[in-house]
Design an enzyme around this catalytic site. Sequence first.
Site, PDB file in Angstrom:
ATOM      1  N   ARG A 413       0.824  -1.205   0.000  1.00  0.00           N
ATOM      2  CA  ARG A 413       0.000   0.000   0.000  1.00  0.00           C
ATOM      3  C   ARG A 413       0.861   1.259   0.000  1.00  0.00           C
ATOM      4  O   ARG A 413       0.481   2.280  -0.569  1.00  0.00           O
ATOM      5  CB  ARG A 413      -0.930   0.007   1.213  1.00  0.00           C
ATOM      6  N   GLU A 442      -1.043  -8.434   4.364  1.00  0.00           N
ATOM      7  CA  GLU A 442      -2.449  -8.504   4.740  1.00  0.00           C
ATOM      8  C   GLU A 442      -3.003  -9.872   4.361  1.00  0.00           C
ATOM      9  O   GLU A 442      -2.826 -10.327   3.228  1.00  0.00           O
ATOM     10  CB  GLU A 442      -3.267  -7.408   4.046  1.00  0.00           C
ATOM     11  N   GLU A 453     -10.594  -2.646  -4.943  1.00  0.00           N
ATOM     12  CA  GLU A 453      -9.911  -1.689  -4.072  1.00  0.00           C
ATOM     13  C   GLU A 453      -8.590  -1.250  -4.685  1.00  0.00           C
ATOM     14  O   GLU A 453      -8.233  -0.067  -4.624  1.00  0.00           O
ATOM     15  CB  GLU A 453      -9.664  -2.306  -2.692  1.00  0.00           C
ATOM     16  N   ASP A 510     -13.810   5.113 -11.947  1.00  0.00           N
ATOM     17  CA  ASP A 510     -14.264   6.493 -11.760  1.00  0.00           C
ATOM     18  C   ASP A 510     -13.227   7.427 -12.377  1.00  0.00           C
ATOM     19  O   ASP A 510     -12.457   8.087 -11.681  1.00  0.00           O
ATOM     20  CB  ASP A 510     -14.464   6.783 -10.271  1.00  0.00           C
ATOM     21  N   HIS A 732     -18.987  -0.027   2.140  1.00  0.00           N
ATOM     22  CA  HIS A 732     -17.838  -0.832   1.722  1.00  0.00           C
ATOM     23  C   HIS A 732     -17.846  -0.825   0.190  1.00  0.00           C
ATOM     24  O   HIS A 732     -18.494  -1.661  -0.441  1.00  0.00           O
ATOM     25  CB  HIS A 732     -17.954  -2.262   2.256  1.00  0.00           C
ATOM     26  N   CYS A 734     -15.748  -1.612  -2.016  1.00  0.00           N
ATOM     27  CA  CYS A 734     -15.170  -2.755  -2.723  1.00  0.00           C
ATOM     28  C   CYS A 734     -16.194  -3.849  -2.949  1.00  0.00           C
ATOM     29  O   CYS A 734     -16.016  -4.707  -3.817  1.00  0.00           O
ATOM     30  CB  CYS A 734     -13.982  -3.314  -1.941  1.00  0.00           C
TER      31      CYS A 734
END
Length: 766
Positions: A413, A442, A453, A510, A732, A734
Site C-alpha cells: 500500500r 495482509e 480496491e 471512476d 464498503h 469494494c
Amino acid sequence: GLDRGSKSQISTFSSFVSTVTQKKEAAENRSSPAHLALPNIRNVRDLPPICLDVRQKQRMSMDALPSEVKVPALPEPTLPSQPKSVKDFEEDLEKAESTGNWKTVHAFYITTFDSFPELNAAFKKDATASFNTIEDSGVNADLVNAVFDALLNTPQDIQKSVLKGIINSLLREWKGTQIQLPLSTWDDTTFSQFQESIQHPLLASGQQAYTRPRTKDDLRAYFILLQNPQFNITSTYVIYAHLLRQIATLVEADHHFLVHWLKKLSQKKFKQLVERLLQFVSLRLFPAKPEEFPPLTKCSWWIPSASKVLALLNTANNLIHPPLIPYTDFYNSTLDHIDLMEEYHTWQSFGNSHRFSFCQYPFVISIAAKKIIIQRDSEQQMISIARQSLVDKVSRRQRPDMNMLFLNMKVRRTHLVSDSLDELTRKRADLKKKLKVTFVGEAGLDMGGLTKEWFLLLIRQIFHPDYGMFTYHKDSNCHWFSSFKCDNYSEFRLVGILMGLAVYNSITLDIRFPPCCYKKLLSPPIVPSDQNTPVGICGVTIDDLCQIMPELAHGLKELLSYEGNVEEDFYSTFQVFQEEFGIIKSYNLKPGGDKIPVTNQNRREYVQLYTDFLLNKSIYKQFAAFYCGFHSVCASNALMLLRPEEVEILVCGSPELDMHALQRSTQYDGYAKTDPTIRYFWDVVLGFPLDLQKKLLHFTTGSDRVPVGGMADLNFKISKNETSTNWLPVAHTCFNQLCLPPYKSKKDLKQKLIIGISNSEGFGLE
C-alpha cells in the site's frame, strides 16, 4: 445460399407472367405481347458484397465524395404534367371524407405511384428544374408528408392500388423488364401471384438486375417510396424487401446523394425510417407468424439489404451536429438474442467478403451485446494463454500451480504505483489472464473486493493533482494529459493498462476523461505492425477543445467571429507559449510561426493548428504510451465494433441512473425489504434529485455511473449495522455494500444519509 427452385415454382412464376400478359393485352390492344427478360440465375454467395468493411473503419465513405456525381449524368426524362399542391390534395381529401366519394383521391394515388416519372411529376417542386445537387432533393416534403399521412386512413382499395403501383414501378426498374401493366387490370389474384412469384430465385437471384445507371429522378423516387408508412405492415414486406434491395445496390455516388437528402428529413420522419427498418430485420429474424414470409434460405438478401439502407441512414445521422437521433436509436435489441459469437467469428474469418455478419454494421449492435462479444473474446484469450502456461509447465516436468492461471499482483500500500508498475511490466505476458490482487502483509483471499480496491486506490493516487500526470479542469469536470516533458512515460502506459484490465475484468472506473480521449484511443483501433506509425492522433475540432478547456475554446471562437482587424488588434503570431515547471516555453505551430502574424485571412488555420497542438502534438508521447498500454491488454478486433462513446461506457459505465431498477435488484443482509428502515430508505432515495442519487451511488460503489449490464450488475447490498442510530451510514465500496443502522423515522434516515453521502472523503473506502 438460395435454392434454384423446383419445377412447381417455375410453373407458378410462368403462370403469373402469363396472367400479366393476358390482362395487359385485354387492357391495351397492342400488337406485341408483354415480355419479361429474366436475369441469369446466380447463387447468393457469389454476389458482390453489399456490406462495409469495418476492419478499415470506413463504415460509410460517401461523405468524403465530392458534391459532383462521379458517374456520367443521364438526361432527365420528360415528366408527365400533374401539378397538385398540398392545399389541392387536402381539399380533395376533405371532400372525399365528407361525401364518401373517393374517386378523385383514388385517381391521384393510382396515377402517382404507377411509375417513377409519375412520382416525380407529383412530388417534384419544379418539374422543369433538374435538382442535381446533394443540398436539395427537389422533393416537395410537405406534399409527401400529407399524402403518406393520409394514406393509411383511406379505403383499402386505395391502399392496395398504391402497393400495386409500387410493384409496377419496381418491375419497370428491373433490368430488361418490359411489364407495364395498367393498374386497372390488377385484381387480388394477380396481386397474390406477384407476392409469391417475386420470391422466386429467378427474380431474387442477384444484383445484376439493378445495374442500369440511375437518374436523379430515380433517386427521388426511391427517396419518396422509402417513406411509405405501409411498409410498417408485415404483409408488405416482400415488396419492401425489393425496394430496399434496389436502394442497397445503387452505386456509391447515388448513395452519396441519398445520404445528404436523408439528413434533411425531419427528426420524426427520420426516426420512423430507422424504426421501420429495425422492425423489418427483427421480424425477419424472429417472425411472429413464420408462414407470412418466404423461407429464410430463399430470401437471405433481405437482412443485408435492410442493413445497407440502415448504414445510409446512420451515415446521414453522423453528418449532422447534433445528430438527428441518438446513436443508441440504431441499436437493435433483438440481436442480443442471436448467437453473437458466431456473428463475430464469421466477421473475423471472412471480413468484407460474401458472408454477411451484423458485425459489418456494428452501429445496430447494442453496447450490452458488444460487451458480451468483448468479454467472451477476452475469456477465450485468457483461457488460451492460461492453457499454454499449463502446457509449458507440464512439458518441463514441473508441478502445475493454479496461480499460473491468473495475473497475480502483489503490491504494498505504501508503494502502490511503483509496485503496480513493476508487477505489470514483469508480467506483461500474463495481462490477459484473470486478475487477482494481494496486498503485502495482509491476510485475505481476493474474491473481487481486493481487485476493485486496488483499482480505486491506484486511480485516486495517479489522478491526484500533486502527482502531475494529469491536469484537472474544473470548468469541464474532466482530466487531461499533462504536457510536461519527462524522461519516462511508463506511468502513462500503466494508466492505459489499468483501463484495459478494467474492461477485461468488468470493473467500472471512476475516471473523468473527455470524449476526445476515447476517439484518440481508437485511432487506429488496431495497433499498427510498424512501430514508427503514429498512434493516438485523430482529427480534432474546436468543439473537442470546448469539452476540455471551455474558456480557451470560447476565446478562440471569439477570434474567429471578430469583425475588426485581427492582426492589428490581437498582435498574435503562429507561436504559442506553455508553462512547464515554472518556465515559459514557446512552440511554433508551423515552421517560422513566430514570424507569421495571425490575420483575418489565416485565423481559421491558426485555431485549427492551436487545437491540434493542444490535443495531439503537445501530449503525443504521453498519449502514445497510454494508447499502447490499453491495447496491450485489449488487443482485439472486437474494439473495431465500438464507437468512442461506447468505449467510455465500458470503462466508466453509463451516466443514466435507474433507481427503481436498483431497488428491484438490491440484496439484503439483516433486513427484509418490507422492514420500516428499508421502506424509509427507498422512499427517501427515489425522492432524491439526480445529484444526490449520484452521490449515493458514488458513496457505496466508488463511481456515480452504472455498469453496461445495468443496476443489476452492481450486486448492490444493504446490510444491517447494529449500532446506535446516531451513527451515519457506512459503505464498503469494494463490495458495493451499504451498512445502515436501524433508523426509527424517515426524517432521521434522510438527514443521516445526506450527511454521509455529501461529506465522504475521496472514494469512501473503508
